[in-house]
Design a protein around this motif. Structure first.
Motif, PDB file in Angstrom:
ATOM      1  N   VAL A  68       0.835  -1.198   0.000  1.00  0.00           N
ATOM      2  CA  VAL A  68       0.000   0.000   0.000  1.00  0.00           C
ATOM      3  C   VAL A  68       0.870   1.248   0.000  1.00  0.00           C
ATOM      4  O   VAL A  68       2.017   1.229   0.459  1.00  0.00           O
ATOM      5  N   GLY A  69       0.297   2.342  -0.488  1.00  0.00           N
ATOM      6  CA  GLY A  69       1.014   3.607  -0.430  1.00  0.00           C
ATOM      7  C   GLY A  69       0.311   4.701  -1.202  1.00  0.00           C
ATOM      8  O   GLY A  69      -0.348   4.439  -2.215  1.00  0.00           O
ATOM      9  N   GLY A  70       0.447   5.927  -0.711  1.00  0.00           N
ATOM     10  CA  GLY A  70      -0.043   7.101  -1.420  1.00  0.00           C
ATOM     11  C   GLY A  70       1.143   7.837  -2.000  1.00  0.00           C
ATOM     12  O   GLY A  70       1.689   8.755  -1.396  1.00  0.00           O
ATOM     13  N   PHE A  71       1.572   7.443  -3.181  1.00  0.00           N
ATOM     14  CA  PHE A  71       2.787   8.006  -3.778  1.00  0.00           C
ATOM     15  C   PHE A  71       2.511   9.417  -4.316  1.00  0.00           C
ATOM     16  O   PHE A  71       1.410   9.728  -4.745  1.00  0.00           O
ATOM     17  N   PRO A  72       3.517  10.281  -4.284  1.00  0.00           N
ATOM     18  CA  PRO A  72       3.348  11.634  -4.835  1.00  0.00           C
ATOM     19  C   PRO A  72       3.112  11.602  -6.336  1.00  0.00           C
ATOM     20  O   PRO A  72       3.614  10.717  -7.045  1.00  0.00           O
ATOM     21  N   CYS A  73       2.332  12.552  -6.819  1.00  0.00           N
ATOM     22  CA  CYS A  73       2.011  12.629  -8.245  1.00  0.00           C
ATOM     23  C   CYS A  73       3.157  13.319  -8.973  1.00  0.00           C
ATOM     24  O   CYS A  73       3.499  14.459  -8.678  1.00  0.00           O
ATOM     25  N   LEU A 109      -2.523  -1.606  -3.369  1.00  0.00           N
ATOM     26  CA  LEU A 109      -3.517  -0.553  -3.169  1.00  0.00           C
ATOM     27  C   LEU A 109      -2.786   0.781  -3.130  1.00  0.00           C
ATOM     28  O   LEU A 109      -1.974   1.026  -2.229  1.00  0.00           O
ATOM     29  N   ALA A 110      -3.056   1.630  -4.108  1.00  0.00           N
ATOM     30  CA  ALA A 110      -2.387   2.926  -4.201  1.00  0.00           C
ATOM     31  C   ALA A 110      -3.411   4.051  -4.155  1.00  0.00           C
ATOM     32  O   ALA A 110      -4.531   3.908  -4.659  1.00  0.00           O
ATOM     33  N   GLU A 111      -2.999   5.172  -3.549  1.00  0.00           N
ATOM     34  CA  GLU A 111      -3.887   6.335  -3.402  1.00  0.00           C
ATOM     35  C   GLU A 111      -3.198   7.568  -3.950  1.00  0.00           C
ATOM     36  O   GLU A 111      -1.980   7.707  -3.869  1.00  0.00           O
ATOM     37  N   ASN A 112      -4.003   8.468  -4.533  1.00  0.00           N
ATOM     38  CA  ASN A 112      -3.442   9.699  -5.061  1.00  0.00           C
ATOM     39  C   ASN A 112      -4.551  10.728  -5.224  1.00  0.00           C
ATOM     40  O   ASN A 112      -5.725  10.418  -5.006  1.00  0.00           O
ATOM     41  N   VAL A 113      -4.180  11.928  -5.632  1.00  0.00           N
ATOM     42  CA  VAL A 113      -5.181  12.972  -5.838  1.00  0.00           C
ATOM     43  C   VAL A 113      -6.020  12.660  -7.070  1.00  0.00           C
ATOM     44  O   VAL A 113      -5.561  11.995  -8.003  1.00  0.00           O
ATOM     45  N   LYS A 114      -7.236  13.157  -7.069  1.00  0.00           N
ATOM     46  CA  LYS A 114      -8.155  12.924  -8.184  1.00  0.00           C
ATOM     47  C   LYS A 114      -7.564  13.393  -9.513  1.00  0.00           C
ATOM     48  O   LYS A 114      -7.789  12.778 -10.568  1.00  0.00           O
ATOM     49  N   ILE A 135       3.738  -5.943 -14.945  1.00  0.00           N
ATOM     50  CA  ILE A 135       4.447  -6.693 -13.902  1.00  0.00           C
ATOM     51  C   ILE A 135       3.567  -7.780 -13.285  1.00  0.00           C
ATOM     52  O   ILE A 135       3.905  -8.341 -12.242  1.00  0.00           O
ATOM     53  N   GLY A 136       2.428  -8.074 -13.918  1.00  0.00           N
ATOM     54  CA  GLY A 136       1.657  -9.251 -13.518  1.00  0.00           C
ATOM     55  C   GLY A 136       0.372  -8.986 -12.762  1.00  0.00           C
ATOM     56  O   GLY A 136      -0.070  -9.853 -11.994  1.00  0.00           O
ATOM     57  N   TYR A 137      -0.265  -7.838 -13.005  1.00  0.00           N
ATOM     58  CA  TYR A 137      -1.468  -7.496 -12.252  1.00  0.00           C
ATOM     59  C   TYR A 137      -2.626  -7.089 -13.164  1.00  0.00           C
ATOM     60  O   TYR A 137      -2.432  -6.645 -14.293  1.00  0.00           O
ATOM     61  N   THR A 138      -3.822  -7.272 -12.636  1.00  0.00           N
ATOM     62  CA  THR A 138      -5.062  -6.863 -13.284  1.00  0.00           C
ATOM     63  C   THR A 138      -5.652  -5.725 -12.446  1.00  0.00           C
ATOM     64  O   THR A 138      -5.673  -5.808 -11.216  1.00  0.00           O
ATOM     65  N   VAL A 139      -6.164  -4.682 -13.094  1.00  0.00           N
ATOM     66  CA  VAL A 139      -6.323  -3.398 -12.424  1.00  0.00           C
ATOM     67  C   VAL A 139      -7.743  -2.831 -12.513  1.00  0.00           C
ATOM     68  O   VAL A 139      -8.450  -3.025 -13.504  1.00  0.00           O
ATOM     69  N   ASP A 140      -8.127  -2.133 -11.455  1.00  0.00           N
ATOM     70  CA  ASP A 140      -9.321  -1.283 -11.459  1.00  0.00           C
ATOM     71  C   ASP A 140      -8.995  -0.019 -10.672  1.00  0.00           C
ATOM     72  O   ASP A 140      -8.051  -0.008  -9.859  1.00  0.00           O
ATOM     73  N   PHE A 141      -9.739   1.060 -10.915  1.00  0.00           N
ATOM     74  CA  PHE A 141      -9.555   2.289 -10.131  1.00  0.00           C
ATOM     75  C   PHE A 141     -10.880   3.027 -10.035  1.00  0.00           C
ATOM     76  O   PHE A 141     -11.798   2.834 -10.832  1.00  0.00           O
ATOM     77  N   ASN A 142     -10.949   3.881  -9.021  1.00  0.00           N
ATOM     78  CA  ASN A 142     -12.155   4.678  -8.808  1.00  0.00           C
ATOM     79  C   ASN A 142     -11.798   5.889  -7.952  1.00  0.00           C
ATOM     80  O   ASN A 142     -10.750   5.911  -7.304  1.00  0.00           O
ATOM     81  N   ILE A 158      -8.245   9.297  -5.839  1.00  0.00           N
ATOM     82  CA  ILE A 158      -8.271   8.102  -6.686  1.00  0.00           C
ATOM     83  C   ILE A 158      -7.625   6.956  -5.924  1.00  0.00           C
ATOM     84  O   ILE A 158      -6.593   7.129  -5.244  1.00  0.00           O
ATOM     85  N   PHE A 159      -8.250   5.795  -6.005  1.00  0.00           N
ATOM     86  CA  PHE A 159      -7.697   4.573  -5.427  1.00  0.00           C
ATOM     87  C   PHE A 159      -7.521   3.554  -6.553  1.00  0.00           C
ATOM     88  O   PHE A 159      -8.462   3.294  -7.320  1.00  0.00           O
ATOM     89  N   ILE A 160      -6.316   3.031  -6.659  1.00  0.00           N
ATOM     90  CA  ILE A 160      -5.973   2.043  -7.686  1.00  0.00           C
ATOM     91  C   ILE A 160      -5.765   0.704  -7.005  1.00  0.00           C
ATOM     92  O   ILE A 160      -4.983   0.601  -6.052  1.00  0.00           O
ATOM     93  N   ILE A 161      -6.478  -0.302  -7.475  1.00  0.00           N
ATOM     94  CA  ILE A 161      -6.348  -1.652  -6.920  1.00  0.00           C
ATOM     95  C   ILE A 161      -5.844  -2.582  -8.017  1.00  0.00           C
ATOM     96  O   ILE A 161      -6.426  -2.640  -9.111  1.00  0.00           O
ATOM     97  N   ALA A 162      -4.750  -3.279  -7.719  1.00  0.00           N
ATOM     98  CA  ALA A 162      -4.177  -4.240  -8.667  1.00  0.00           C
ATOM     99  C   ALA A 162      -4.130  -5.604  -7.994  1.00  0.00           C
ATOM    100  O   ALA A 162      -3.514  -5.759  -6.938  1.00  0.00           O
ATOM    101  N   ILE A 163      -4.782  -6.582  -8.607  1.00  0.00           N
ATOM    102  CA  ILE A 163      -4.813  -7.962  -8.101  1.00  0.00           C
ATOM    103  C   ILE A 163      -3.874  -8.816  -8.952  1.00  0.00           C
ATOM    104  O   ILE A 163      -3.905  -8.738 -10.190  1.00  0.00           O
TER     105      ILE A 163
END
Length: 439
Positions: A68-73, A109-114, A135-142, A158-163
């Motif tokens: 997890v992490g909220g990386f800078p844009c 699970l990643a978080e960032n500004v809209k 790198i091996g993931y399937t992704v959704d965001f909202n 925005i939250f990005i989820i990669a499974i």
């Protein structure tokens, strides 16, 4: 309790930790570069972070189920025709991607500004999604707004989820509407090699907590603006400078008129002028605004001030009685969010004052927002306290008090709250991720 391990990057004061630990998570590594946030992190969780993520060898990172992490844009340098992992080098998202590539956690699970969705004409998010797929993931965001998760703060992120690919079956995104998320998904869906799925996002349907619910009962006078500064802010509400694209007046209201129709009216303290404002349409001039009518009895402060019943024309002669068998006044005290009350000239566009009952402005590390309380047209204005900012991010009072006891200054507490992720939102997402990360 279901058990899982996670790694926290760009940890700040641990908004992810506050939620995930209660869901059965154990943080096996955290990284934060800011020295004050590092001190706060150790106070709250008993262990220091390992510091700068760019100094970490990805192979030394402990095995984990969730990253997890909220990386800078940051803008990426996309030189070639193909977007992907190599194009993220030199950015802080790359640090997250290289750890995920090496350790292959079940979920990211990643978080960032809209604004990330349209940042750099969409190239930034395009590259992030393509990288995660590479790198091996399937992704959704909202985009989720904190105000729907039990805190009265209008905070869209925005939250990005990669499974990991072996845990999910790809499916096309269900895209509806024309909002920024729908536009972003339509754009990204056209990129070759994208693997998508539809996450069970928590609903965003109801605001259950008001700003007044999280305010402290007793606030030190040092947080209040002087009578002079308060008068200047209230006067701005009757200045043409305050009628902007989001402009609504605090003094005087129109029943049943909303949105753009409301903005076409000019307000006075006693109601609505019959003259529509030009607002730059058809060459009309700006409206003439009624002279500011300053509050009477300006010597009244705090609870003494709100013990009076006000009419829109002035002060009624009768003091209200707070108990003693008498009825409460019919006019209720208002609680209005105020944008940067300590700045006479606001840096952000939009309204200076929100309506009674609306959510707080988005907390940031740079600005100090506030609240106006009182009975129209008489208000006292103050800054939100650090504790109230922590509450707006879903942190328990005990966490704030622990940092106060550790000697962390108010200025750092404000910054920490503004940089944090809303705990309640992570809790709602985390509960829906448990099926992928627990064992």
């Amino acid at each position: 309790m279901r058990i899982f391990k996670y790694v926290s990057l760009f940890s700040g004061i641990g908004g992810f930790e506050q939620a995930l630990n209660k869901l059965g998570g154990t943080c096996v590594m955290a990284s934060e570069i800011d020295k004050f946030a590092n001190k706060a992190y150790e106070v709250l969780y008993g262990e220091p972070t390992i510091g700068d993520v760019t100094k970490i060898d990805e192979n030394d990172v402990p095995d984990h189920d969730l990253l997890v992490g909220g990386f800078p844009c940051q803008a990426f340098s996309v030189a070639g025709k193909r977007l992907g992992f190599e194009d993220t080098r030199g950015t802080l998202f790359f640090e997250m991607a290289r750890i995920a590539k090496a350790k292959q956690p079940k979920v990211i699970l990643a978080e960032n500004v809209k604004g990330l969705i349209s940042h750099d004409k969409g190239k930034t998010l395009n590259t992030i999604i393509q990288t995660l797929c590479d790198i091996g993931y399937t992704v959704d965001f909202n985009v989720l707004n904190s105000k729907y998760f039990g805190v009265p703060q209008n905070r869209e992120r925005i939250f990005i989820i990669a499974i990991r690919d072996d845990l999910i079956t790809p499916e096309p995104w269900h895209i509806e509407g024309t909002n920024v998320v729908a536009k972003g998904k339509r754009r990204i869906s056209q990129i070759d090699g994208i693997k998508t799925f539809n996450f069970d996002w928590p609903p965003q349907t109801e605001v259950t907590t008001r700003l007044r619910d999280i305010l402290e009962d007793n606030v030190d006078e040092k947080y209040y603006l002087s009578e002079e500064k308060t008068a200047k802010l209230v006067a701005q509400l009757e200045s043409h400078q305050e009628i902007d694209s989001d402009g609504l007046q605090m003094l005087g209201k129109i029943e049943g008129i909303n949105g753009h129709e409301q903005r076409k009216k000019v307000y006075s303290v006693s109601g609505v002028s019959p003259t529509p404002s030009g607002l730059g349409i058809g060459g009309n001039t700006e409206p003439k605004i009624a002279e500011p009518q300053m509050p009477r009895h300006v010597d009244l402060k705090g609870h003494d001030a709100i013990k009076r019943v006000y009419s829109m024309e002035g002060v009624e002669p009768t003091l209200t009685t707070m108990g003693g068998g008498h009825r409460e006044p019919k006019i209720a005290e208002e609680v209005r969010p105020v944008l940067t009350p300590d700045r006479e000239n606001k840096r952000q566009n939009g309204r200076r004052f929100k309506d009674d009952g609306e959510e707080s402005f988005t907390l940031t590390a740079q600005d100090r927002h506030g609240v106006a309380t009182g009975i129209p047209p008489h208000y006292r204005i103050r800054k939100l306290t650090p504790l109230e900012c922590f509450r707006l991010q879903g942190f328990p009072d005990e966490a704030h008090q622990a940092l106060v006891d550790a000697g962390i200054s108010n200025s750092q507490l404000y910054k920490m709250a503004g940089n944090a992720v809303t705990v309640n939102v992570i809790d709602a997402i985390g509960r829906r991720l448990l099926r992928y990360v627990t064992y």
